[in-house]
Design an enzyme around this catalytic site. Sequence first.
Site, PDB file in Angstrom:
ATOM      1  N   GLY A  69       0.833  -1.207   0.000  1.00  0.00           N
ATOM      2  CA  GLY A  69       0.000   0.000   0.000  1.00  0.00           C
ATOM      3  C   GLY A  69       0.862   1.250   0.000  1.00  0.00           C
ATOM      4  O   GLY A  69       1.818   1.345  -0.785  1.00  0.00           O
ATOM      5  N   ASP A 111      -3.688  -3.383  -9.796  1.00  0.00           N
ATOM      6  CA  ASP A 111      -3.655  -3.743 -11.230  1.00  0.00           C
ATOM      7  C   ASP A 111      -2.722  -2.819 -12.019  1.00  0.00           C
ATOM      8  O   ASP A 111      -2.033  -3.268 -12.936  1.00  0.00           O
ATOM      9  CB  ASP A 111      -5.070  -3.699 -11.818  1.00  0.00           C
ATOM     10  CG  ASP A 111      -5.938  -4.816 -11.252  1.00  0.00           C
ATOM     11  OD1 ASP A 111      -5.391  -5.899 -10.996  1.00  0.00           O
ATOM     12  OD2 ASP A 111      -7.142  -4.598 -11.071  1.00  0.00           O
TER      13      ASP A 111
HETATM   14  N1  LIG Z   1      -1.962   5.288  -0.223  1.00  0.00           N
HETATM   15  C1  LIG Z   1      -1.046   5.038  -1.158  1.00  0.00           C
HETATM   16  N2  LIG Z   1      -0.046   5.926  -1.401  1.00  0.00           N
HETATM   17  C2  LIG Z   1       0.891   5.692  -2.308  1.00  0.00           C
HETATM   18  N3  LIG Z   1       0.932   4.554  -3.067  1.00  0.00           N
HETATM   19  C3  LIG Z   1      -0.022   3.651  -2.874  1.00  0.00           C
HETATM   20  C4  LIG Z   1      -1.063   3.821  -1.914  1.00  0.00           C
HETATM   21  N4  LIG Z   1      -1.873   2.745  -1.955  1.00  0.00           N
HETATM   22  C5  LIG Z   1      -1.357   1.925  -2.910  1.00  0.00           C
HETATM   23  N5  LIG Z   1      -0.257   2.469  -3.456  1.00  0.00           N
HETATM   24  C6  LIG Z   1       0.584   1.917  -4.536  1.00  0.00           C
HETATM   25  O1  LIG Z   1      -0.100   0.874  -5.210  1.00  0.00           O
HETATM   26  C7  LIG Z   1       0.589  -0.382  -5.017  1.00  0.00           C
HETATM   27  C8  LIG Z   1      -0.425  -1.474  -4.796  1.00  0.00           C
HETATM   28  O2  LIG Z   1      -1.224  -1.137  -3.695  1.00  0.00           O
HETATM   29  P1  LIG Z   1      -1.716  -2.184  -2.588  1.00  0.00           P
HETATM   30  O3  LIG Z   1      -0.569  -2.739  -1.850  1.00  0.00           O
HETATM   31  O4  LIG Z   1      -2.760  -1.466  -1.800  1.00  0.00           O
HETATM   32  O5  LIG Z   1      -2.292  -3.333  -3.516  1.00  0.00           O
HETATM   33  P2  LIG Z   1      -3.629  -4.161  -3.399  1.00  0.00           P
HETATM   34  O6  LIG Z   1      -4.012  -4.329  -1.960  1.00  0.00           O
HETATM   35  O7  LIG Z   1      -3.418  -5.380  -4.208  1.00  0.00           O
HETATM   36  O8  LIG Z   1      -4.632  -3.176  -4.127  1.00  0.00           O
HETATM   37  P3  LIG Z   1      -6.018  -3.492  -4.840  1.00  0.00           P
HETATM   38  O9  LIG Z   1      -7.037  -3.005  -3.855  1.00  0.00           O
HETATM   39  O10 LIG Z   1      -5.951  -2.658  -6.075  1.00  0.00           O
HETATM   40  O11 LIG Z   1      -6.075  -4.963  -5.088  1.00  0.00           O
HETATM   41  C9  LIG Z   1       1.513  -0.143  -3.818  1.00  0.00           C
HETATM   42  O12 LIG Z   1       2.650  -0.964  -3.896  1.00  0.00           O
HETATM   43  C10 LIG Z   1       1.863   1.332  -3.978  1.00  0.00           C
HETATM   44  O13 LIG Z   1       2.847   1.505  -4.970  1.00  0.00           O
END
Ligand SMILES: Nc1ncnc2c1ncn2[C@@H]1O[C@H](COP(=O)(O)OP(=O)(O)OP(=O)(O)O)[C@@H](O)[C@H]1O
Length: 317
Positions: A226, A256
């Site tokens: 995140g 994605d």
């Molecule tokens: N609040 C944030 N600020 C900056 N970058 C973020 C933030 N949230 C997500 N990202 C970016 O997006 C990438 C993927 O986010 P995350 O780890 O939340 O994936 P996920 O839980 O698989 O998301 P999704 O809900 O799309 O499935 C992170 O590695 C980061 O680069």
Amino acid sequence: MPRIITLTVNPAIDKSTTVNGIMPNTKLRCTEPTFDAGGGGINVSRAIYKLGGSSLCSYFAGGAAGTYLKKLLDEQHIEQSVILTKGSTRENLAVTDTSTNQQYRFGMPGPQIQEVEWQNALKQLEVLLYKGDYLVASGKLPPNIPDDFYAKISQVAEKKEALFILDTSGEALMKAAKSKIYMLKPNLAELGALCGIASITDLNLKSLATQFLKNHNCQILVVSLGPKGALLATRKEMVQVPAPVVHQKSTIGAGDSMVAGMVMSLIWGKSLADMVSYGVACGTAATMHHGTQLCSKDDADKLYDWIKDQKPTIETS
Ligand SMILES: Nc1ncnc2c1ncn2[C@@H]1O[C@H](COP(=O)(O)OP(=O)(O)OP(=O)(O)O)[C@@H](O)[C@H]1O
Ligand SMILES: [Mg+2]
């Protein structure tokens, strides 16, 4: 030149709207909605297009919503291969309360998929895939499809010598993790489920990633964190990449967009450290836009430059 084929088993029409204040038992007057093609692999294909690449988007679709989905993807110049289903494609809803800037996301389960339909998907992929292609499967499974569907997909990829990239959750992830995967992108909660650990901290993340790779037939593990960025782990190196702080509008499609950035980096022949840096840049770029809009290349490139200046931590073994 390897191609990218994305697979979306449970696509959706994503409707987004805003409302000034959310209260129960009252009629909420929403603004005019926007409609977007959604679902894991479809988002990856859309983001790839925004990054200047191309992919073949393979997805299940049925009913009037399925026809509308095809129209939306045609408008976005995405090459498609549809697996027809009897059940109707689902429609999701995201509502942003403008009084608090909080977003409420309502996800529908998706249609029941018949055995003949998911068998068709396996057959179709067998025809579509060539040696060295990247097959990207992203998203949850709809009801009625076997939990080991992505494991079956992995077998097709292995047979065709394609590289399988997976981003999913729940039982589908647990079952698929036992099969051959080129790159897996869990978030922290998903890695926790894979490792049977309720909460992962900075203190045990790297050792859990190492342990996971030791016990699974997975070449590259990218754990997205995140707002904290991501950790890439292989049997040779670990790369920790911070995410830039940005004005966050919606995290829809962050995962994605990240996967799209990483697979494009592979196509461009970048190193794995650069791949995960660009993935974080694209994921973060996606959070800078409202609703279901994905990353823009301009934002992603700027964020990538920022990340490169921070010099991601690389450990080799
Ligand atoms: N609040 C944030 N600020 C900056 N970058 C973020 C933030 N949230 C997500 N990202 C970016 O997006 C990438 C993927 O986010 P995350 O780890 O939340 O994936 P996920 O839980 O698989 O998301 P999704 O809900 O799309 O499935 C992170 O590695 C980061 O680069
Ligand atoms: Mg995700």
